[in-house]
Write a protein that holds these residues in place. Structure first.
Motif, PDB file in Angstrom:
ATOM      1  N   PHE A 105     -27.242 -23.917  18.867  1.00 29.52           N
ATOM      2  CA  PHE A 105     -25.898 -24.359  19.382  1.00 29.52           C
ATOM      3  C   PHE A 105     -25.366 -23.100  19.755  1.00 29.52           C
ATOM      4  N   GLU A 106     -24.342 -22.934  20.998  1.00 35.43           N
ATOM      5  CA  GLU A 106     -23.559 -21.789  21.121  1.00 35.43           C
ATOM      6  C   GLU A 106     -22.329 -22.678  21.601  1.00 35.43           C
ATOM      7  N   ARG A 107     -21.097 -21.894  20.972  1.00 33.13           N
ATOM      8  CA  ARG A 107     -19.837 -22.465  21.458  1.00 33.13           C
ATOM      9  C   ARG A 107     -18.950 -21.272  21.507  1.00 33.13           C
ATOM     10  N   HIS A 108     -18.198 -21.242  22.712  1.00 33.30           N
ATOM     11  CA  HIS A 108     -17.017 -20.186  22.905  1.00 33.30           C
ATOM     12  C   HIS A 108     -15.900 -20.719  22.190  1.00 33.30           C
ATOM     13  N   LEU A 109     -15.354 -20.024  21.112  1.00 36.76           N
ATOM     14  CA  LEU A 109     -14.095 -20.290  20.638  1.00 36.76           C
ATOM     15  C   LEU A 109     -13.033 -19.269  21.113  1.00 36.76           C
ATOM     16  N   LYS A 110     -11.671 -19.844  21.054  1.00 36.69           N
ATOM     17  CA  LYS A 110     -10.710 -18.902  21.537  1.00 36.69           C
ATOM     18  C   LYS A 110     -10.088 -18.048  20.589  1.00 36.69           C
ATOM     19  N   HIS A 111     -10.772 -17.953  19.313  1.00 37.28           N
ATOM     20  CA  HIS A 111     -10.340 -17.370  18.251  1.00 37.28           C
ATOM     21  C   HIS A 111     -11.247 -16.003  17.868  1.00 37.28           C
ATOM     22  N   ALA A 112     -10.718 -14.882  17.575  1.00 37.35           N
ATOM     23  CA  ALA A 112     -11.294 -13.802  16.844  1.00 37.35           C
ATOM     24  C   ALA A 112     -12.268 -14.067  15.840  1.00 37.35           C
ATOM     25  N   PRO A 113     -13.374 -13.447  15.665  1.00 34.88           N
ATOM     26  CA  PRO A 113     -14.106 -13.709  14.510  1.00 34.88           C
ATOM     27  C   PRO A 113     -13.764 -13.958  13.309  1.00 34.88           C
ATOM     28  N   GLN A 114     -12.776 -13.239  12.908  1.00 35.02           N
ATOM     29  CA  GLN A 114     -12.315 -13.084  11.612  1.00 35.02           C
ATOM     30  C   GLN A 114     -11.773 -14.539  11.172  1.00 35.02           C
ATOM     31  N   THR A 115     -11.058 -15.199  12.183  1.00 38.97           N
ATOM     32  CA  THR A 115     -10.295 -16.394  11.982  1.00 38.97           C
ATOM     33  C   THR A 115     -11.505 -17.428  11.737  1.00 38.97           C
ATOM     34  N   VAL A 116     -12.524 -17.260  12.533  1.00 37.96           N
ATOM     35  CA  VAL A 116     -13.668 -18.490  12.498  1.00 37.96           C
ATOM     36  C   VAL A 116     -14.522 -18.023  11.101  1.00 37.96           C
ATOM     37  N   TRP A 117     -14.713 -16.891  10.843  1.00 41.08           N
ATOM     38  CA  TRP A 117     -15.204 -16.402   9.660  1.00 41.08           C
ATOM     39  C   TRP A 117     -14.636 -17.203   8.402  1.00 41.08           C
ATOM     40  N   GLN A 118     -13.164 -17.387   8.183  1.00 40.08           N
ATOM     41  CA  GLN A 118     -12.695 -18.174   7.259  1.00 40.08           C
ATOM     42  C   GLN A 118     -12.975 -19.539   7.138  1.00 40.08           C
ATOM     43  N   MET A 141     -21.014 -33.276  16.718  1.00 36.14           N
ATOM     44  CA  MET A 141     -19.717 -33.581  16.145  1.00 36.14           C
ATOM     45  C   MET A 141     -18.987 -32.884  15.203  1.00 36.14           C
ATOM     46  N   CYS A 142     -19.835 -32.317  14.348  1.00 40.08           N
ATOM     47  CA  CYS A 142     -19.186 -31.373  13.458  1.00 40.08           C
ATOM     48  C   CYS A 142     -18.701 -29.974  13.925  1.00 40.08           C
ATOM     49  N   LEU A 143     -19.404 -29.344  14.923  1.00 44.41           N
ATOM     50  CA  LEU A 143     -18.780 -28.299  15.709  1.00 44.41           C
ATOM     51  C   LEU A 143     -17.529 -28.629  16.561  1.00 44.41           C
ATOM     52  N   ASN A 144     -17.422 -29.792  16.897  1.00 43.38           N
ATOM     53  CA  ASN A 144     -16.157 -30.175  17.711  1.00 43.38           C
ATOM     54  C   ASN A 144     -15.021 -30.288  16.727  1.00 43.38           C
ATOM     55  N   ALA A 145     -15.273 -30.680  15.542  1.00 42.50           N
ATOM     56  CA  ALA A 145     -14.190 -30.692  14.258  1.00 42.50           C
ATOM     57  C   ALA A 145     -14.086 -29.298  13.857  1.00 42.50           C
ATOM     58  N   LEU A 146     -15.256 -28.264  13.803  1.00 45.97           N
ATOM     59  CA  LEU A 146     -14.686 -26.988  13.571  1.00 45.97           C
ATOM     60  C   LEU A 146     -13.810 -26.422  14.603  1.00 45.97           C
ATOM     61  N   GLU A 147     -14.085 -26.583  15.804  1.00 42.95           N
ATOM     62  CA  GLU A 147     -13.387 -25.992  17.051  1.00 42.95           C
ATOM     63  C   GLU A 147     -11.744 -26.748  16.750  1.00 42.95           C
ATOM     64  N   ALA A 148     -11.696 -27.974  16.592  1.00 46.47           N
ATOM     65  CA  ALA A 148     -10.527 -28.584  16.398  1.00 46.47           C
ATOM     66  C   ALA A 148      -9.580 -27.898  15.289  1.00 46.47           C
ATOM     67  N   HIS A 149     -10.209 -27.629  14.208  1.00 50.36           N
ATOM     68  CA  HIS A 149      -9.698 -27.158  12.893  1.00 50.36           C
ATOM     69  C   HIS A 149      -9.149 -25.762  13.270  1.00 50.36           C
ATOM     70  N   VAL A 150      -9.928 -24.671  13.875  1.00 48.02           N
ATOM     71  CA  VAL A 150      -9.446 -23.388  14.247  1.00 48.02           C
ATOM     72  C   VAL A 150      -8.498 -23.367  15.116  1.00 48.02           C
ATOM     73  N   ASN A 151      -8.336 -24.311  15.868  1.00 46.44           N
ATOM     74  CA  ASN A 151      -7.262 -24.466  16.847  1.00 46.44           C
ATOM     75  C   ASN A 151      -5.882 -25.279  16.336  1.00 46.44           C
ATOM     76  N   GLY A 152      -6.084 -25.988  15.096  1.00 48.21           N
ATOM     77  CA  GLY A 152      -4.942 -26.289  14.644  1.00 48.21           C
ATOM     78  C   GLY A 152      -4.858 -27.926  14.895  1.00 48.21           C
ATOM     79  N   ASP A 153      -5.806 -28.563  15.755  1.00 47.84           N
ATOM     80  CA  ASP A 153      -5.765 -29.718  16.134  1.00 47.84           C
ATOM     81  C   ASP A 153      -6.415 -30.967  15.189  1.00 47.84           C
ATOM     82  N   GLU A 154      -5.526 -31.954  15.390  1.00 43.33           N
ATOM     83  CA  GLU A 154      -6.154 -33.196  14.623  1.00 43.33           C
ATOM     84  C   GLU A 154      -7.582 -33.622  15.242  1.00 43.33           C
ATOM     85  N   PHE A 155      -8.661 -34.193  14.414  1.00 41.50           N
ATOM     86  CA  PHE A 155      -9.864 -34.327  14.734  1.00 41.50           C
ATOM     87  C   PHE A 155     -10.259 -35.385  13.648  1.00 41.50           C
TER      88      PHE A 155
END
Length: 241
Positions: A17-30, A127-141
């Protein structure tokens, strides 16, 4: 973006999978290495992570070992699932974070043994990666059961609906192996005249694994398309009924 199904260097199937996330690597790393954050989106709750190569990761009901670590770029681990939970195997989970402007690209790879499970894994990880993206964005999922439609879309995209014909003794054996999204009991009740050709077992995810075999006298009598259509009709009845 849907995953691609390829082959890992060790010869096993690999979902990518490839996903573009709007957060820097350090945020996603955590979000992928801290137990509380990983538990917010991963299929198993993370209890403990010893963040070093060779370190143990304890999930609820499953263990893993860190195989690669390059913060905040690469995190990989080998995951061993006991046979009581799923088909026993040592799966490789690999994360790579590539800086991209103000955000990053997450490249997620899952290497496994059971090729017919690829669509089940693919729809589940989506579905899990959708949840990861929502998590780093601070959204409900809300984590729900993966979509039947997405599972079947991936079955066809990956060619997992195709059968094979092999010479067996004096005849030829038609064979299909298909992961389904409904439990064994539900599938068994819907088989009709396919029942004499089919064996069912607990498959990957929530559904049964269907294995169909039929022996014919000549390769010309195999009728792979006909058998495939009959299986597709079964799937339609299971998922739309």
């Amino acid at each position: 973006m849907d995953p691609t199904l390829g082959t890992h260097a060790d010869g096993r199937p690999a979902l990518r999978f490839e996903r573009h996330l709007k957060h820097a690597p350090q945020t996603v790393w955590q979000a992928i290495t801290e137990p509380d954050q990983l538990s917010a989106w991963y299929p198993f709750r993370a209890l403990e992570i010893d963040l070093r190569v060779g370190g143990r990761i304890r999930f609820e009901g499953i263990d893993a070992v860190v195989t690669q670590l390059d913060p905040p770029k690469v995190f990989a681990f080998s995951e061993h699932a006991p046979a009581a939970m799923t088909r026993e195997s040592d799966d490789l989970i690999h994360f790579e974070l590539i800086p991209d402007g103000d955000g990053c690209v997450l490249v997620f790879t899952h290497v496994f043994d059971d090729r017919p499970a690829a669509a089940s894994y693919g729809s589940g990880w989506a579905m899990c990666l959708n949840a990861l993206e929502a998590h780093v964005n601070g959204d409900e999922f809300r984590m729900e059961r993966p979509s039947d439609a997405h599972h079947e879309q991936l079955v066809h995209a990956f060619g997992l609906d195709q059968g094979s014909v092999e010479r067996v003794g004096d005849g030829y054996q038609v064979r299909f192996e298909r992961q389904l999204t409904r439990p064994v009991e539900t599938v068994q009740a819907a088989l009709g005249d396919l029942a004499e050709h089919v064996q069912l077992s607990q498959g990957t995810g929530h559904g049964a694994r269907l294995e169909l075999t039929h022996t014919v006298a000549s390769e010309a009598d195999a009728d792979l398309d006909g058998w495939r259509r009959r299986i597709e009709d079964l799937v339609r009845r299971l998922t739309t009924g």
